[in-house]
Design a protein around this motif. Structure first.
Motif, PDB file in Angstrom:
ATOM      1  N   ALA A  81      94.238 -20.185 -52.007  1.00 21.68           N
ATOM      2  CA  ALA A  81      93.261 -21.285 -52.043  1.00 21.68           C
ATOM      3  C   ALA A  81      92.827 -21.661 -50.636  1.00 21.68           C
ATOM      4  O   ALA A  81      93.654 -21.832 -49.744  1.00 21.68           O
ATOM      5  N   GLU A  83      89.808 -24.304 -48.866  1.00 21.10           N
ATOM      6  CA  GLU A  83      88.719 -25.268 -49.007  1.00 21.10           C
ATOM      7  C   GLU A  83      88.444 -25.840 -47.631  1.00 21.10           C
ATOM      8  O   GLU A  83      89.368 -26.165 -46.890  1.00 21.10           O
ATOM      9  N   GLN A  94      80.513 -28.179 -48.133  1.00 21.89           N
ATOM     10  CA  GLN A  94      81.896 -28.034 -48.582  1.00 21.89           C
ATOM     11  C   GLN A  94      81.982 -26.889 -49.577  1.00 21.89           C
ATOM     12  O   GLN A  94      81.174 -26.798 -50.504  1.00 21.89           O
ATOM     13  N   ARG A  96      85.033 -24.406 -51.800  1.00 21.11           N
ATOM     14  CA  ARG A  96      86.438 -24.177 -52.155  1.00 21.11           C
ATOM     15  C   ARG A  96      86.511 -22.817 -52.839  1.00 21.11           C
ATOM     16  O   ARG A  96      85.640 -22.450 -53.629  1.00 21.11           O
TER      17      ARG A  96
END
Length: 163
Positions: A81, A83, A94, A96
């Motif tokens: 992950a 982000e 932004q 992710r």
């Protein structure tokens, strides 16, 4: 979405949960999560398919974009992950990214949170970059261009999808 039910064109779609819209792309790739992670986080590799991005490898670390823009790493869970957010054209950007094992490769979920996840130009841009990422991951070399006929096709696709 179930990884076995992926749209073969890799087309993005806007999802609208209670906490706000975001643009989602899902891709299955033949490379393992660690290889995808390296392509997403190594500055020389990000420069090959999108734009040079440097990370301080931890949540709360800094991210520096190709134009010297600065932001923050919001999540860093190698190799699953990532982000981050930065100030760029049109406001606060932004993204992710989730990476999961999928057979011998990986399943990548890429979400564009802001600005304006409903923008056809942003959808076309991320689709184009993700196609370039797939080419890079497969051993190809994306050409050093800001646009090409494929990008123009994607702009038409997403502009039409909006209307």
């Amino acid at each position: 979405m179930d990884p076995d039910q992926i749209d073969p064109a890799g087309e993005g779609r806007v999802l609208s949960p209670d906490d706000g819209d975001y643009l989602r792309f899902e891709r299955a790739v033949a490379q393992p999560p660690a290889e995808v992670w390296a392509a997403l986080t190594d500055p020389d590799r990000t420069a090959a398919w999108a734009f040079r991005t440097e990370f301080e490898p931890r949540a709360g670390g800094t991210v520096t974009t190709f134009d010297g823009g600065a932001g923050e790493v919001l999540a860093w869970d190698e190799p699953h992950a990532l982000e981050y957010a930065w100030d760029g054209p049109g406001g606060r950007w932004q993204v992710r990214i989730a990476i999961a094992e999928h057979g011998d490769g990986a399943f990548v979920t890429f979400d564009h949170v802001g600005p304006d996840p409903n923008s056809p130009d942003i959808a076309a841009g991320w689709h184009w970059h993700l196609d370039r990422l797939e080419l890079h991951l497969s051993g190809g070399t994306p050409p050093e261009v800001d646009s090409d006929p494929h990008f123009e096709e994607l702009q038409r696709l997403y502009s039409h999808a909006e209307g």
